[in-house]
Scaffold this motif. Structure first.
Motif, PDB file in Angstrom:
ATOM      1  N   ARG A 168      42.553  37.756  26.701  1.00 40.76           N
ATOM      2  CA  ARG A 168      42.108  39.043  27.249  1.00 40.76           C
ATOM      3  C   ARG A 168      41.426  38.898  28.604  1.00 40.76           C
ATOM      4  O   ARG A 168      41.371  39.853  29.387  1.00 40.76           O
ATOM      5  N   PHE A 169      40.903  37.687  28.894  1.00 43.79           N
ATOM      6  CA  PHE A 169      40.215  37.491  30.167  1.00 43.79           C
ATOM      7  C   PHE A 169      41.181  37.335  31.333  1.00 43.79           C
ATOM      8  O   PHE A 169      40.749  37.200  32.485  1.00 43.79           O
ATOM      9  N   ALA A 170      42.480  37.383  31.058  1.00 41.72           N
ATOM     10  CA  ALA A 170      43.453  37.462  32.149  1.00 41.72           C
ATOM     11  C   ALA A 170      43.212  38.690  33.012  1.00 41.72           C
ATOM     12  O   ALA A 170      43.625  38.732  34.172  1.00 41.72           O
ATOM     13  N   LEU A 171      42.535  39.680  32.461  1.00 39.16           N
ATOM     14  CA  LEU A 171      42.138  40.872  33.218  1.00 39.16           C
ATOM     15  C   LEU A 171      41.460  40.508  34.537  1.00 39.16           C
ATOM     16  O   LEU A 171      41.643  41.190  35.559  1.00 39.16           O
ATOM     17  N   PHE A 172      40.687  39.440  34.543  1.00 40.82           N
ATOM     18  CA  PHE A 172      39.867  39.090  35.705  1.00 40.82           C
ATOM     19  C   PHE A 172      40.573  38.152  36.686  1.00 40.82           C
ATOM     20  O   PHE A 172      40.035  37.886  37.768  1.00 40.82           O
ATOM     21  N   LEU A 173      41.749  37.653  36.331  1.00 38.90           N
ATOM     22  CA  LEU A 173      42.379  36.622  37.158  1.00 38.90           C
ATOM     23  C   LEU A 173      42.675  37.083  38.585  1.00 38.90           C
ATOM     24  O   LEU A 173      42.294  36.403  39.548  1.00 38.90           O
ATOM     25  N   PRO A 174      43.361  38.222  38.796  1.00 38.99           N
ATOM     26  CA  PRO A 174      43.623  38.618  40.180  1.00 38.99           C
ATOM     27  C   PRO A 174      42.353  38.979  40.942  1.00 38.99           C
ATOM     28  O   PRO A 174      42.300  38.817  42.167  1.00 38.99           O
ATOM     29  N   ILE A 175      41.334  39.438  40.245  1.00 38.85           N
ATOM     30  CA  ILE A 175      40.077  39.812  40.919  1.00 38.85           C
ATOM     31  C   ILE A 175      39.369  38.564  41.419  1.00 38.85           C
ATOM     32  O   ILE A 175      38.983  38.463  42.598  1.00 38.85           O
ATOM     33  N   LYS A 224      34.027  28.508  49.672  1.00 40.64           N
ATOM     34  CA  LYS A 224      33.387  27.561  48.779  1.00 40.64           C
ATOM     35  C   LYS A 224      32.179  28.235  48.122  1.00 40.64           C
ATOM     36  O   LYS A 224      31.813  29.350  48.462  1.00 40.64           O
ATOM     37  N   GLY A 225      31.593  27.552  47.188  1.00 38.17           N
ATOM     38  CA  GLY A 225      30.409  28.095  46.539  1.00 38.17           C
ATOM     39  C   GLY A 225      30.753  28.957  45.342  1.00 38.17           C
ATOM     40  O   GLY A 225      31.704  28.690  44.602  1.00 38.17           O
ATOM     41  N   ALA A 226      29.997  30.037  45.155  1.00 36.05           N
ATOM     42  CA  ALA A 226      30.078  30.848  43.944  1.00 36.05           C
ATOM     43  C   ALA A 226      31.472  31.411  43.663  1.00 36.05           C
ATOM     44  O   ALA A 226      31.936  31.343  42.519  1.00 36.05           O
ATOM     45  N   PRO A 227      32.198  31.996  44.651  1.00 37.43           N
ATOM     46  CA  PRO A 227      33.529  32.530  44.324  1.00 37.43           C
ATOM     47  C   PRO A 227      34.483  31.487  43.773  1.00 37.43           C
ATOM     48  O   PRO A 227      35.241  31.761  42.841  1.00 37.43           O
ATOM     49  N   LEU A 228      34.438  30.288  44.333  1.00 39.11           N
ATOM     50  CA  LEU A 228      35.308  29.217  43.860  1.00 39.11           C
ATOM     51  C   LEU A 228      34.913  28.779  42.444  1.00 39.11           C
ATOM     52  O   LEU A 228      35.778  28.543  41.584  1.00 39.11           O
ATOM     53  N   VAL A 229      33.613  28.723  42.186  1.00 37.90           N
ATOM     54  CA  VAL A 229      33.134  28.345  40.854  1.00 37.90           C
ATOM     55  C   VAL A 229      33.510  29.410  39.829  1.00 37.90           C
ATOM     56  O   VAL A 229      33.918  29.092  38.704  1.00 37.90           O
ATOM     57  N   MET A 230      33.392  30.680  40.205  1.00 40.58           N
ATOM     58  CA  MET A 230      33.772  31.767  39.301  1.00 40.58           C
ATOM     59  C   MET A 230      35.237  31.661  38.899  1.00 40.58           C
ATOM     60  O   MET A 230      35.592  31.815  37.720  1.00 40.58           O
ATOM     61  N   PHE A 231      36.095  31.379  39.875  1.00 38.25           N
ATOM     62  CA  PHE A 231      37.519  31.247  39.577  1.00 38.25           C
ATOM     63  C   PHE A 231      37.776  30.039  38.685  1.00 38.25           C
ATOM     64  O   PHE A 231      38.589  30.105  37.744  1.00 38.25           O
ATOM     65  N   ALA A 232      37.075  28.939  38.936  1.00 35.75           N
ATOM     66  CA  ALA A 232      37.251  27.733  38.123  1.00 35.75           C
ATOM     67  C   ALA A 232      36.817  27.983  36.679  1.00 35.75           C
ATOM     68  O   ALA A 232      37.477  27.521  35.734  1.00 35.75           O
ATOM     69  N   VAL A 233      35.718  28.717  36.502  1.00 41.03           N
ATOM     70  CA  VAL A 233      35.258  29.054  35.146  1.00 41.03           C
ATOM     71  C   VAL A 233      36.311  29.889  34.419  1.00 41.03           C
ATOM     72  O   VAL A 233      36.610  29.662  33.239  1.00 41.03           O
ATOM     73  N   LEU A 234      36.873  30.858  35.126  1.00 45.68           N
ATOM     74  CA  LEU A 234      37.896  31.709  34.515  1.00 45.68           C
ATOM     75  C   LEU A 234      39.124  30.896  34.112  1.00 45.68           C
ATOM     76  O   LEU A 234      39.674  31.093  33.018  1.00 45.68           O
ATOM     77  N   ILE A 235      39.539  29.976  34.965  1.00 48.88           N
ATOM     78  CA  ILE A 235      40.678  29.115  34.628  1.00 48.88           C
ATOM     79  C   ILE A 235      40.359  28.288  33.385  1.00 48.88           C
ATOM     80  O   ILE A 235      41.210  28.090  32.505  1.00 48.88           O
ATOM     81  N   GLY A 236      39.124  27.831  33.294  1.00 45.96           N
ATOM     82  CA  GLY A 236      38.712  27.085  32.110  1.00 45.96           C
ATOM     83  C   GLY A 236      38.783  27.930  30.848  1.00 45.96           C
ATOM     84  O   GLY A 236      39.226  27.456  29.790  1.00 45.96           O
ATOM     85  N   ILE A 237      38.376  29.190  30.946  1.00 40.93           N
ATOM     86  CA  ILE A 237      38.441  30.093  29.789  1.00 40.93           C
ATOM     87  C   ILE A 237      39.890  30.333  29.382  1.00 40.93           C
ATOM     88  O   ILE A 237      40.238  30.274  28.198  1.00 40.93           O
ATOM     89  N   LEU A 238      40.732  30.622  30.359  1.00 38.49           N
ATOM     90  CA  LEU A 238      42.132  30.925  30.060  1.00 38.49           C
ATOM     91  C   LEU A 238      42.873  29.711  29.502  1.00 38.49           C
ATOM     92  O   LEU A 238      43.763  29.842  28.659  1.00 38.49           O
ATOM     93  N   GLY A 239      42.513  28.528  29.978  1.00 38.52           N
ATOM     94  CA  GLY A 239      43.264  27.351  29.596  1.00 38.52           C
ATOM     95  C   GLY A 239      42.740  26.599  28.403  1.00 38.52           C
ATOM     96  O   GLY A 239      43.510  25.932  27.705  1.00 38.52           O
TER      97      GLY A 239
END
Length: 505
Positions: A320-327, A290-305
């Protein structure tokens, strides 16, 4: 790979050996083909050659172009200059991309260790570099990606224990990132600010800890003002008049996000491998942080979607930000206390899946290397130092299953033979080499997708000595008959034709 939670076992050492072997394999992909199958890469290589010639005072195009030092791509292009001077533009961009890939791996590993995430998931760091941004040839984006990860690492440490020294380092790295790639600057600074918001709960501490981000936001505003003022005479309408487009189908959004490459490219096998690599981590016994890692992933999903894929003149903003999805997916998972037998088997399967993704990519690159042999013959007979037009009636690579692979291929003539080829990235305001303010481009960027609109009989197009044509013989014949004094067929190989305009004596 050595575990962060226990004394290294034989299995850990096997994982570590497998990881670095796959890193070496990944780096080798950059060198498999003589010319990497990256759509925009020839344009970037051409920019670097133009800049180097201007610096040496040896450019035949000095009356046409100027240097734009207020470019957000400055770091990547500057890093390539000495390698270009020593080895030529093609080897130079390969060296820069190799350094960037290795830097990407090390930066991702460092951030993973800082967040305490599962070390076994580092295998997910290996392949997205060769995805959507790679295939489109977004060189400056890829070069800047490791810097953005380093910024997030600094931001994480700063948010945990804010102090002036860490804040100054964060500001310095942020400015470097701004002059590397503005999109990644906004992305990384925005996420860094969220991490501070999560970690600093008291309002006074939050206000104090936000100071570096306020400063970086101010730097961005100042940079935008001066950069646009410097470029006000030519093509600023690219920013002012471009609408933000949300018209991206779900397939075109989530295809790149899951596969990390264009939806029209590669194969169903690639989809299965990429999806499997993410899903298998669920069986590895980890727990979601929980916390920052989960928020980072949620932000990325928001960008991609939900982010527009065309924004202020820049294409493929979200894809192009799909680059960060697996990370970011990997950063969410904490390691288990004691891996089960299922977790061990899942780890082995993860390695095979990631290796498979790289192997599929390698197979396509090797096929592209064979396919481009005809272009090499065309390029070899073109005399240096001429102005040329690039006409791609057929942009598709059957080898790559990519509809746009050859869009800018002819720009290698500019990069390697000191010519000047249109359509040219000097048209775009972020580039380091721009058209002079009193000189505009002869053709627009739409020509790459509508080669049939080119008329070599028009007086303005008489500046072109060569026409690099990829298409049918009928396409080439249609172009050849337009100049008032005729043309000469210099060479024809497969789908390539090189025409030379005759002078009127």
């Amino acid at each position: 790979m050595q575990s962060d939670i226990a004394t290294p076992t034989l299995f850990d050492r096997i994982l570590k050996t497998a990881f670095w072997a796959l890193v070496a394999f990944g780096a080798s992909l950059i060198w498999l083909a003589h010319r990497p199958p990256m759509v925009d890469l020839p344009q970037h290589a051409g920019q670097i050659t133009l800049w180097l010639d201007l610096l040496k005072g040896a450019s035949p195009w000095e009356s046409l172009i100027r240097v734009n030092m207020l470019t957000p791509y400055l770091i990547g292009y500057t890093a390539a200059l000495p390698f270009t001077a020593l080895f030529g533009p093609l080897i130079a961009v390969k060296i820069i991309l190799t350094i960037s890939y290795i830097g990407w791996i090390f930066a991702c590993r460092a951030l993973r260790k800082e967040t305490g995430s599962d070390p076994r998931l580092e295998f997910l760091f290996l392949y997205s570099f060769f995805g959507f941004a790679w295939q489109w040839g977004f060189m400056t984006f890829l070069v800047s990606a490791p810097i953005s990860i380093l910024f997030l690492l600094f931001a994480w440490r700063y948010a945990k224990e804010p102090n002036m020294a860490k804040g100054a380092g964060l500001i310095g790295l942020g400015i470097i990132l701004l002059f590397s790639h503005a999109l990644l600057f906004v992305f990384a600074v925005g996420i860094g600010g969220l991490i501070v918001l999560i970690e600093q709960r008291r309002i006074l501490n939050l206000i104090a800890a936000s100071a570096p981000y306020v400063i970086l936001a101010a730097v961005l505003v100042v940079f935008r003002f001066f950069a646009h003022d410097f470029n006000d005479a030519v093509n600023l309408d690219q920013v002012a008049s471009t609408t933000s487009s949300f018209g991206i189908s779900p397939q075109d959004r989530w295809g790149p996000a899951i596969l990390f490459t264009a939806t029209s490219a590669l194969s169903n096998l690639s989809y299965l491998l990429a999806i499997g690599a993410l899903l298998i981590s669920v069986l590895m016994g980890g727990r979601i942080q929980k916390g920052a890692p989960l928020v980072m992933f949620a932000v990325l999903i928001g960008i991609l979607g939900f982010t527009p894929d065309l924004l202020f003149g820049t294409g493929f903003v979200s894809s192009r930000f799909a680059l960060f999805l697996p990370i970011f997916w990997a950063l969410m998972w904490k390691p288990p206390q004691k891996p089960s037998s299922i977790a061990v088997a899942s780890t082995c399967l993860l390695i095979l899946l990631c290796a498979g993704i790289l192997a599929v990519r390698a197979n396509f690159i090797l096929a592209f290397a064979k396919e481009t042999a005809s272009f090499e013959k065309i390029l070899a007979v073109a005399e240096p130092g001429e102005r040329a037009i690039n006409l791609t009636f057929n942009r598709k690579s059957d080898a790559m299953n990519d509809n746009n692979a050859y869009l800018h291929m002819s720009l290698w003539y500019q990069a390697e033979k000191n010519g000047f080829v249109d359509f040219n990235f000097a048209y775009f305001f972020p580039q380091v080499i721009r058209f002079r303010k009193d000189i505009g481009p002869v053709v627009s960027d739409s020509l790459g997708f509508h080669a049939e609109a080119f008329n070599w009989g028009d007086p303005s197009t008489q500046v072109y000595r060569y026409a690099f044509i990829r298409g049918s013989r009928e396409n080439a014949a249609g172009v050849a008959k337009a100049p008032p004094c005729g043309t000469e067929v210099i060479a024809q190989e497969a789908e390539w034709t090189l025409l030379k305009r005759r002078d009127c004596n």
